[in-house]
Design an enzyme around this catalytic site. Structure first.
Site, PDB file in Angstrom:
ATOM      1  N   GLY A 240      45.380  90.198  21.220  1.00 22.42           N
ATOM      2  CA  GLY A 240      44.735  89.071  21.895  1.00 22.42           C
ATOM      3  C   GLY A 240      43.771  88.281  21.031  1.00 22.42           C
ATOM      4  N   GLY A 242      44.401  86.124  18.611  1.00 25.66           N
ATOM      5  CA  GLY A 242      44.825  84.740  18.440  1.00 25.66           C
ATOM      6  C   GLY A 242      44.353  83.861  19.582  1.00 25.66           C
ATOM      7  CD  GLU A 265      49.711  70.208   8.293  1.00 28.44           C
ATOM      8  OE1 GLU A 265      50.418  70.123   7.274  1.00 28.44           O
ATOM      9  OE2 GLU A 265      48.484  70.401   8.262  1.00 28.44           O
TER      10      GLU A 265
END
Length: 370
Positions: A240, A242, A265
Site C-alpha cells: 500500500g 504506492g 508522464e
C-alpha cells in the site's frame, strides 16, 4: 541448438541472463549479506545489456549490487565460475563492469569489509527534506505495526544530490523506459518514502521508494505538476505504499492555489489503476459525487468541483465518475444496469460522432472539401 557447430554450442554455455545474474539487496544488518531471502532481481536489464538482456563470456555470473538500506551506499562486485577467454583464444567476454559503472555513481565499495564499516555508521543517516505524512502498516510476520514517513526534498538538502544519484539507479532495473533526469532543473520536486526501524536500541530509516514531479508552467500564472517517475522498491511492494505516496503528493499540491491540475508522464497500466484508486478515494466525499447525483449522469459541477478542490482534470474526473457510479448501480436491476451501460457507451462513441460530423462538414465545405 539444432544446426549449431560444436564450438557454437560450447560458446553458448557462456551466455548469462542478466536479470538472473544481477543480485540486489537492501542491507540493514551484516547477516543480510549472506541471507538469500534478502536478495531480489531486476525486472529489466535491457537498457544496460541490450534487448536480449544477456551478458556473454561467463559461467555462473553474479553481479552483486548491495545497498545500505538507508543512505544507499553501494557494494559492487562481480563473481563467476569461469570466463570464456580462459578457455578459448581470440574470444572476448563482455565488459560487464564498465556497463554497470556507467549507471552507478563513483564512491562505491568493492569489498565487504569496507561496506560493513559504512553499515556501522548508518545510525547517522536521517531522511532529507520536509516531513509530509506519517502512517503505519501492520506486519503479520513481525506481529506489529511498522511506521513509515513521506518527505519532500530538493537539491538544496545537504547530501541529497549524492543520495539521489544512488537511488535513481534502481529505475534502470524496474522501469522499462527509464531515464535519468536533469537534477539541475529547479522545477523538479522529489518525494521520498522511508521505513522507521530499530537496531540496537536506535531508530534508523530504510528507503522504501520515491517519486519525481516536474512543475510545468501554464499561462498565465499556474503550474501543472506532472508525475515523471515513481518506484516502490520490490521488498516493499504490495503493502500500500504506492497509494500512500500518490495521495500524499496529491494532497501536497491540492493546497497550492497556483496549481491547475496534476497529471502523469506516459503512465503505465499499473500507475493508472493506482491513480484511479487514489482519486476515487478523494472524490467520494464530495457532495457532487453522492449516489443520488451520480445516477443523474456526469455533470459540469463534478468537473468544476474536482478541479477546484482536488486539482483533478476533466478526463480523470470522468473516470472517477464511472467507477463511483458503477459502485452505486445495482447491476441486478435491469433498468439501472442499462442506464449505466448506455452512459458509458455515449462516452465511448462521442469522439467518433465528432469525427464523422467533421468529415461530413469538410466534404460539403467548398474550401475544406477541395
Amino acid at each position: 541448438m539444432a544446426g549449431l557447430t560444436a564450438m557454437e554450442k560450447k560458446l553458448a554455455e557462456y551466455k548469462c541472463n542478466t536479470n538472473e545474474a544481477i543480485q540486489l539487496k537492501l542491507v540493514r544488518f551484516p547477516e543480510d549479506l549472506e541471507d538469500d531471502n534478502t536478495t531480489f532481481n531486476p525486472e529489466y536489464s535491457h537498457q544496460v545489456f541490450g534487448d536480449d538482456e544477456v551478458a556473454f563470456g561467463y559461467k555462473g555470473l553474479k553481479i552483486l549490487l548491495y545497498y545500505i538500506a538507508g543512505n544507499l551506499s553501494t557494494l559492487f562486485r562481480i563473481e563467476y565460475t569461469s570466463k570464456v577467454n580462459e578457455k578459448f583464444d581470440c574470444v572476448e567476454a563482455d565488459d560487464v563492469e564498465s556497463k554497470i559503472r556507467e549507471i552507478i555513481p563513483p564512491g562505491f565499495c568493492t569489498n565487504t569489509d569496507d561496506f560493513v564499516s559504512l553499515l556501522e555508521k548508518e545510525v547517522n543517516f536521517k531522511p532529507f527534506g520536509m516531513l509530509l505524512h506519517t502512517y503505519s502498516v501492520h506486519n503479520e510476520e513481525a506481529g506489529e505495526d511498522i511506521t513509515y514517513q513521506i518527505y519532500k526534498a530538493d537539491m538544496t538538502c545537504p547530501g541529497f544530490r549524492e543520495y539521489h544519484e544512488r537511488l535513481q539507479t534502481f529505475l534502470m532495473w524496474f522501469i522499462e523506459t527509464a531515464s535519468f533526469i536533469d537534477v539541475d532543473d529547479e522545477r523538479w520536486n522529489y518525494f521520498l518514502v522511508f521505513e522507521k526501524y530499530n537496531k540496537d536500541g536506535a531508530t534508523l530509516f530504510a528507503t522504501v521508494g520515491y517519486m519525481t514531479v516536474y512543475n510545468y508552467y501554464v499561462y498565465p500564472d499556474k503550474t501543472r505538476p506532472r508525475v515523471s517517475q515513481m518506484l516502490i522498491l520490490p521488498p516493499f511492494q504490495g503493502e500500500g505504499h504506492g497509494a500512500q505516496l500518490l495521495e500524499t503528493v496529491h494532497r501536497y499540491y491540492m493546497s497550492s492555489p497556483t496549481v491547475l491540475d496534476i497529471t502523469a508522464e506516459d503512465p503505465s497500466e499499473n500507475y493508472v489503476k493506482l491513480r484511479d484508486f487514489v482519486l476515487v478515494k478523494l472524490c467520494q466525499d464530495l457532495l457532487c459525487f453522492s449516489p443520488g447525483k451520480l445516477m443523474q449522469g456526469f455533470t459540469q459541477e463534478m468537473v468544476m468541483e474536482a478541479q477546484q478542490k482536488l486539482k483533478i482534470n476533466k478526463q480523470h474526473t470522468r473516470r472517477v465518475y464511472e467507477i463511483l457510479r458503477l459502485r452505486a448501480t445495482d447491476m441486478g436491476d435491469a433498468e439501472q444496469s442499462r442506464s449505466y451501460r448506455l452512459d458509458v457507451k455515449r462516452r465511448l462513441i462521442g469522439p467518433y460522432k465528432m469525427q464523422r460530423t467533421f468529415m461530413y462538414s469538410s466534404a460539403e465545405d467548398p474550401v475544406l472539401g477541395s
